[in-house]
Every structure is written in structure tokens, then in C-alpha cells.
Motif scaffolding. Structure first.
Motif, PDB file in Angstrom:
ATOM      1  N   LEU A 104       0.815  -1.209   0.000  1.00 37.28           N
ATOM      2  CA  LEU A 104       0.000   0.000   0.000  1.00 37.28           C
ATOM      3  C   LEU A 104       0.858   1.273   0.000  1.00 37.28           C
ATOM      4  CD1 LEU A 104      -3.021   0.236  -0.014  1.00 37.28           C
ATOM      5  CD2 LEU A 104      -3.012   0.248   2.472  1.00 37.28           C
ATOM      6  N   LEU A 108       0.785   4.187  -2.744  1.00 27.74           N
ATOM      7  CA  LEU A 108       0.575   5.612  -2.433  1.00 27.74           C
ATOM      8  C   LEU A 108       1.641   6.481  -3.112  1.00 27.74           C
ATOM      9  CD1 LEU A 108      -1.013   7.786  -0.871  1.00 27.74           C
ATOM     10  CD2 LEU A 108       0.513   7.414   1.067  1.00 27.74           C
TER      11      LEU A 108
ATOM     12  N   HIS B  77      -4.352  -5.971  -5.803  1.00 30.88           N
ATOM     13  CA  HIS B  77      -3.541  -5.705  -4.607  1.00 30.88           C
ATOM     14  C   HIS B  77      -4.337  -5.960  -3.324  1.00 30.88           C
ATOM     15  CE1 HIS B  77      -0.044  -3.164  -6.499  1.00 30.88           C
ATOM     16  NE2 HIS B  77      -0.164  -4.350  -7.013  1.00 30.88           N
ATOM     17  N   ILE B  80      -4.386  -9.575  -2.423  1.00 36.46           N
ATOM     18  CA  ILE B  80      -3.130 -10.024  -1.797  1.00 36.46           C
ATOM     19  C   ILE B  80      -3.134  -9.631  -0.321  1.00 36.46           C
ATOM     20  CG2 ILE B  80      -0.599  -9.897  -1.824  1.00 36.46           C
ATOM     21  CD1 ILE B  80      -0.785  -8.943  -4.739  1.00 36.46           C
ATOM     22  N   MET B  81      -3.449  -8.355  -0.050  1.00 35.09           N
ATOM     23  CA  MET B  81      -3.410  -7.847   1.325  1.00 35.09           C
ATOM     24  C   MET B  81      -4.395  -8.593   2.226  1.00 35.09           C
ATOM     25  SD  MET B  81      -3.261  -3.726   0.721  1.00 35.09           S
ATOM     26  CE  MET B  81      -2.935  -3.217  -0.956  1.00 35.09           C
ATOM     27  N   CYS B 137      -6.622   8.162  -6.529  1.00 35.66           N
ATOM     28  CA  CYS B 137      -5.755   7.018  -6.208  1.00 35.66           C
ATOM     29  C   CYS B 137      -5.176   7.158  -4.798  1.00 35.66           C
ATOM     30  CB  CYS B 137      -4.608   6.906  -7.209  1.00 35.66           C
ATOM     31  SG  CYS B 137      -5.145   6.342  -8.832  1.00 35.66           S
ATOM     32  N   VAL B 138      -4.844   8.380  -4.407  1.00 41.98           N
ATOM     33  CA  VAL B 138      -4.374   8.622  -3.039  1.00 41.98           C
ATOM     34  C   VAL B 138      -5.477   8.234  -2.050  1.00 41.98           C
ATOM     35  CG1 VAL B 138      -3.692  10.391  -1.359  1.00 41.98           C
ATOM     36  CG2 VAL B 138      -2.767  10.461  -3.694  1.00 41.98           C
ATOM     37  N   CYS B 141      -5.948   4.443  -1.576  1.00 45.05           N
ATOM     38  CA  CYS B 141      -4.900   3.867  -0.703  1.00 45.05           C
ATOM     39  C   CYS B 141      -5.191   4.169   0.759  1.00 45.05           C
ATOM     40  CB  CYS B 141      -3.520   4.428  -1.054  1.00 45.05           C
ATOM     41  SG  CYS B 141      -2.871   3.874  -2.628  1.00 45.05           S
ATOM     42  N   VAL B 142      -5.526   5.412   1.051  1.00 47.99           N
ATOM     43  CA  VAL B 142      -5.783   5.809   2.434  1.00 47.99           C
ATOM     44  C   VAL B 142      -7.017   5.068   2.970  1.00 47.99           C
ATOM     45  CG1 VAL B 142      -6.421   7.746   3.937  1.00 47.99           C
ATOM     46  CG2 VAL B 142      -4.634   8.042   2.200  1.00 47.99           C
ATOM     47  N   GLN B 144      -8.129   2.090   2.013  1.00 51.93           N
ATOM     48  CA  GLN B 144      -7.751   0.690   2.246  1.00 51.93           C
ATOM     49  C   GLN B 144      -6.942   0.578   3.544  1.00 51.93           C
ATOM     50  OE1 GLN B 144      -8.433  -2.236   1.207  1.00 51.93           O
ATOM     51  NE2 GLN B 144      -6.679  -3.551   1.622  1.00 51.93           N
ATOM     52  N   ALA B 145      -6.067   1.552   3.789  1.00 51.44           N
ATOM     53  CA  ALA B 145      -5.279   1.540   5.033  1.00 51.44           C
ATOM     54  C   ALA B 145      -6.207   1.663   6.244  1.00 51.44           C
ATOM     55  CB  ALA B 145      -4.247   2.661   5.022  1.00 51.44           C
ATOM     56  N   MET B 148      -7.907  -1.613   6.865  1.00 50.21           N
ATOM     57  CA  MET B 148      -7.009  -2.573   7.511  1.00 50.21           C
ATOM     58  C   MET B 148      -6.837  -2.266   9.003  1.00 50.21           C
ATOM     59  SD  MET B 148      -4.328  -3.045   4.298  1.00 50.21           S
ATOM     60  CE  MET B 148      -2.864  -3.157   5.307  1.00 50.21           C
ATOM     61  N   GLU B 149      -6.773  -0.972   9.333  1.00 49.58           N
ATOM     62  CA  GLU B 149      -6.600  -0.623  10.748  1.00 49.58           C
ATOM     63  C   GLU B 149      -7.888  -0.848  11.550  1.00 49.58           C
ATOM     64  OE1 GLU B 149      -4.153   2.800  11.776  1.00 49.58           O
ATOM     65  OE2 GLU B 149      -3.407   2.822   9.722  1.00 49.58           O
TER      66      GLU B 149
END
Lengths: 319, 319
Positions: A104, A108, B77, B80-81, B137-138, B141-142, B144-145, B148-149
């Protein structure tokens, strides 16, 4: 005088920091490798190329950052694919943050690279930069895929090897100068000459890396001598040797190549066997560097000086 | 009449194929998921939005493909994660080609998306599209992060959840219509109205997904009922329930939530406990869809029809 202009490097780092401001683990992971250093040779090349014709550094800066951001995304993802634990003297991103977050973080940086391209003021220049940068991202992926497939093969030819490195590491170097040329409004002949310059310093850079792995100073290159031999890498030197060695020496080299627990004595023996091929590689580096500087001759003598210095640095560097 | 225009879908697929022509494992891996299907809702939205004002589909096509390519890179992606084995009824890319090649296949789609943007003829439009797509796109990513958290936290608020999905899945939907608006030369008010439309269908889409996981037909949604409960996902429905249930029911729900080997009877019990929250979610979907269509009223009645149909489809869909 210093090879790298400290003011320019300072500007690059300041702006990189600005692009990667943000909260949360993903931003920390994205900054991890970037802030650990790196020579910034790609954005530096973009700026120097731009300065062959124009002086408004602020104009070229976003374009220069874009190549550095792309470069760093590829390093993070490559380290995951290759299972590498350390880079730039620190643990790699996936070692510190885990593989999912490292994927990730790379994604980014990838996004931020294109945000940087979109920050180029002139739409026509932004459009041109986007064309070459996106194509070069395709090449980098294809080059990395070739590299991964070569590991499983024994019969890589010199041509295949050169194609692989011209994509995996050369493409982004060529793009770095081409983007500088676009931003600096170079003519199409000037742009072509700069591409040829960059192709050659890209090849020379990679081959010099392979030489240093065998004859460098382990403290300066930051890893033990002969790492590539223990990993079984098919470098240009090894490919040349396999094509030219007598059968008995070739057999002995293949015995040692890829032997992860090889003794230092065996590594020394392999390097001795590779002696002529190392000389061949050194000659190739010299040839590429000489040719690269020839292509710069169409530019103003004073303005091209730093680009010539970079070419010389690549040949003379010991790390 | 069909909701999706077959001619447009055919054109999208034909061009996607063209962008992903290439030899070697990396291209095969890149095509794996794309050619397995998908509703193509994002490029379709881009084209429909464009057609509010203009009819030259060829002009908008590269921009539409860019969003679909980005969407597919994120799926590869993410799988995978999240360690997901199947998608669109087939094994995921990393299951077939291994994780390193899957990372690379995603990276290649990412690059091709920006190649597609660079293929937009008009530099000013390309520049505008690049701005919104790279920022989105930024966000992805944020988002998805954040997702995950959130898995590690118990106390996600409704606001946090909505922010996460607006980034993870909403951003690219909003971008899909915004890109259509740029290519179609909408005014800034029209563009803003389209953003509001897309925000709401994005939220409705995600919430409807969460509802279908609990009350859908397992054959149509392609996975067992209650998968989200077994995985312990904090969906809007679960967050609402945890905030409104009496203590004993809340405790029972937390017992079952995240229990990978929960019996079907337990899943049924959890769904019964969630009944009121499911109703709440259904009301939210209805509200978002009604609002989304309100924002379209400024456009020509005939031209906006298909965008209204998409909004209705999202609420009525059972898969």
C-alpha cells in the motif's frame, strides 16, 4: 566543487517531504525509505537537463519529484518481491510495517508521482510528461518481470540481459532526462540526443554496479563482496564468462554460482575465473560513458558540464 | 430495454483488451481478473456522464478505461493484502501466479491506467482528468489503510466507517463521473451536482453490499450468507447495532462476530439480532438513492435517464 549541487538537493528533499505529509501508518510507511536517503540522481538529472535551456527551477520541480517517487515505489515493491531485508542501511518497508502495508505504501507513492505530474503548471507539458512517464512505468514492470523469469533460466543471452536492464533500470533514467527536456522545451533532436546520453549512462550504471559487487570495497558498497555470486545472479559479467570460458572453468564457475553458503575462498576463486569478463565489463562502461558525453556536445559547454560530470561519476564511483 | 447498453460494454471490453495486449506472464496475470468479467460500472458511468453533453464516445473512451484499469489494480492488490482466494468466480491473481507476479500485474494495470489518460487527445482535458484521478488514487490507498486498521479496533464510529468507505470505494466512483463531466465539458455547477450524485450512489452501493451479505440469495451473490459476520467485519449495520442494542443482545452479537467456524444456526441468530439495523441500512440506501436522483434534475430528461436507472439498479440489485 561538489558533484551534486546542495541547494538543488535541498529543494528536492523539501518538496518530497511536502508531497508525503499525512497522518497514519500508511504515510509513515511511505516516508520510511525516502527519508533514509538515496542519491536522488533521477530528479537531479531532470533538473540538470532542464537547466540546459531554462532556469526556472520551480517550474521543473514537480516533474523531477515524479520520477523520484516512481523510483521509490519500485524499490518498495521490488524488495517485497525479492524478499530483501535491508536497503539504504535500514530494514526495508515490509520488514518494519508488514507486506500488506508495504504494498500500500508503494501504491501511495505511485499515486503521489502522478499527483506531482498533475502539478505541472502548463497542461501541454504535463500531457507530454505523462506520456513518457506512464510508458516508462510499463517498461519498469516488464523489466522486473523479465528479471524474475531470468532467475529460473540458465541460457540468458547478452542481448536479453541488456534488454532487461534497459527496461528495469534504464527506462526511468531515460525518462528522467526526457522529462527535463520536455520541461526545458528542447528541440526533438536535442531530446533524442539526451535520450541516447541517458541510455548509455543507465547501462554503464548497472554494469558498474555488477563490477563493484566483485571488486569493490565492501564497506563502501554496504554489502559483502560477491553477494551477486552467492545469489546466482546472471549479470553481464557472468553471461560473458559463460560464453567465453573453457569448459573446466565454466563448470567450476557454475558450481559456485548460486551457492548461498559459499566460502570466501570460493568467492575469491570465482572472481579470479571472472577476471577477463570483469575487464570486458570495465571496457563496456568506459565505452558507454565516452559515447554518452559525445551526445552532449550539441549543448552549451558551460550548461552541459554537470551532465558530463555525472557521466564521469558513474564510471569512477566506488559505491 | 437493458440497463447496460451492450454496444458500449462491447467497446469498453474491446479497448481494455487492446491496452493489455502483450507477451509474457506479466501480461497474462494482468488480464486474468479483467477478462473474468466485472460489471464495468465505473467506465460505464464515465461514458454516461459524458453523454449528458456530448456524443463522441471515442473521445471519452481512454478516460473511461483509466478508471476501470485503476479499479482492477486495486482489486488485485487488495486480494493479496486480504489473503482472498477467489473473486468473480475464479481464483485470484496471486493464487494462480504467486504474490510477486500479482503485485507486478497490479503495478502494470496502474501504469496502463495513466497511459490511457495520456491517450486523451486534448491536453487540457488530460491535465484535468489526471488531477482528479491521481488524487482519487491517493484516497483509495488511504481508505484501504483505514479498512485494515479498523479490523484491529472495536470502537469504530459511524462517521469513521462512512469516511473509510467514501475513500475506499466512493472516491473512484465519484472520479468516474467527474472525469465524464470533464470530458463532456460540464459547467462547474453541473460537475458539482454529478459529484453529489456519485457520492450517494457510492455509499448506497456499499451499504447494499452489506445488506445482501445478510439477506441476499447466496447463489446470486456468489458466497455464503453471513460471510461478513464470520469475518468479523464492522459494517454500517454492525456499527449501528452495537450502538443501539440492549446489553445482552450486544454481547451475544459480539460472541458470534468474527467466529470463523460459526454454525449456520448462529449466523441466523445474528441476523435476527441485526434485524432493526438492517432496516435502518435499507432506509439509508433508499434515502441516498432518492437524493442522488434529485441532483440529476438539472440535466436534460432524456439524457439523464440512464444515470437514474443506474441509481435504481443499485438499490434493487440482488447480486
Amino acid at each position: 566543487m561538489e558533484l551534486f549541487d546542495k541547494n538543488i538537493l535541498f529543494l528536492i528533499d523539501k518538496e518530497l517531504n511536502r508531497y508525503l505529509e499525512g497522518e497514519g501508518t500508511i504515510y509513515k510507511a511511505s516516508r520510511h525509505l525516502l527519508l533514509a536517503g538515496g542519491k536522488r540522481i533521477r530528479p537531479y538529472l531532470t533538473i540538470l537537463t532542464y537547466m540546459l535551456k531554462r532556469d526556472d527551477i520551480e517550474e521543473v520541480l514537480p516533474a523531477a519529484l515524479a520520477v523520484e517517487l516512481i523510483h521509490n515505489y519500485t524499490l518498495i515493491h521490488d524488495d517485497i518481491m525479492d524478499n530483501d531485508d535491508r536497503r539504504r542501511g535500514i530494514p526495508t518497508v515490509h520488514i518494519v510495517y508488514g507486506k500488506p502495508m508495504a504494498i500500500l505504501a508503494g501504491d501511495l507513492l505511485y499515486a503521489k508521482a502522478f499527483v506531482a505530474v498533475s502539478d505541472i503548471r502548463d497542461p501541454e507539458k504535463a500531457h507530454e510528461v505523462l506520456k513518457v512517464l506512464s510508458k516508462s512505468c510499463v517498461d519498469v514492470c516488464v523489466g522486473q518481470a523479465m528479471d524474475m523469469e531470468f532467475e529460473k533460466r540458465e541460457d540468458i543471452t547478452m542481448e536479453e540481459y541488456l534488454e532487461m536492464i534497459s527496461k528495469k533500470t534504464g527506462a526511468l533514467l531515460v525518462t528522467s532526462v526526457e522529462i527535463g527536456a520536455i520541461m526545458g522545451e528542447c528541440s526533438s533532436e536535442e531530446r533524442e540526443a539526451l535520450r541516447e546520453y541517458a541510455k548509455r549512462i543507465g547501462l554503464a550504471f548497472q554494469i558498474q554496479d555488477d563490477i563493484l559487487d566483485l571488486v569493490g570495497n565492501k564497506n563502501k558498497i554496504g554489502k559483502p563482496i560477491g553477494s551477486d555470486i552467492r545469489e546466482g545472479k546472471k549479470t553481464l559479467i557472468v553471461i560473458h564468462a559463460l560464453q567465453h570460458l573453457p569448459e573446466d572453468k565454466k563448470k567450476r564457475l557454475l558450481d559456485i554460482l548460486g551457492k548461498r553458503d559459499a566460502e570466501d575462498e570460493e568467492i575469491k576463486e570465482a572472481i579470479e575465473i571472472l577476471k577477463d569478463s570483469i575487464e570486458f565489463a570495465k571496457e563496456m562502461v568506459k565505452k558507454y560513458i565516452t559515447e554518452s558525453k559525445e551526445y552532449l556536445k550539441i549543448f552549451d559547454k558551460k550548461r552541459r558540464k554537470k551532465l558530463e560530470d555525472i557521466a564521469d561519476f558513474i564510471m569512477e564511483r566506488v559505491y
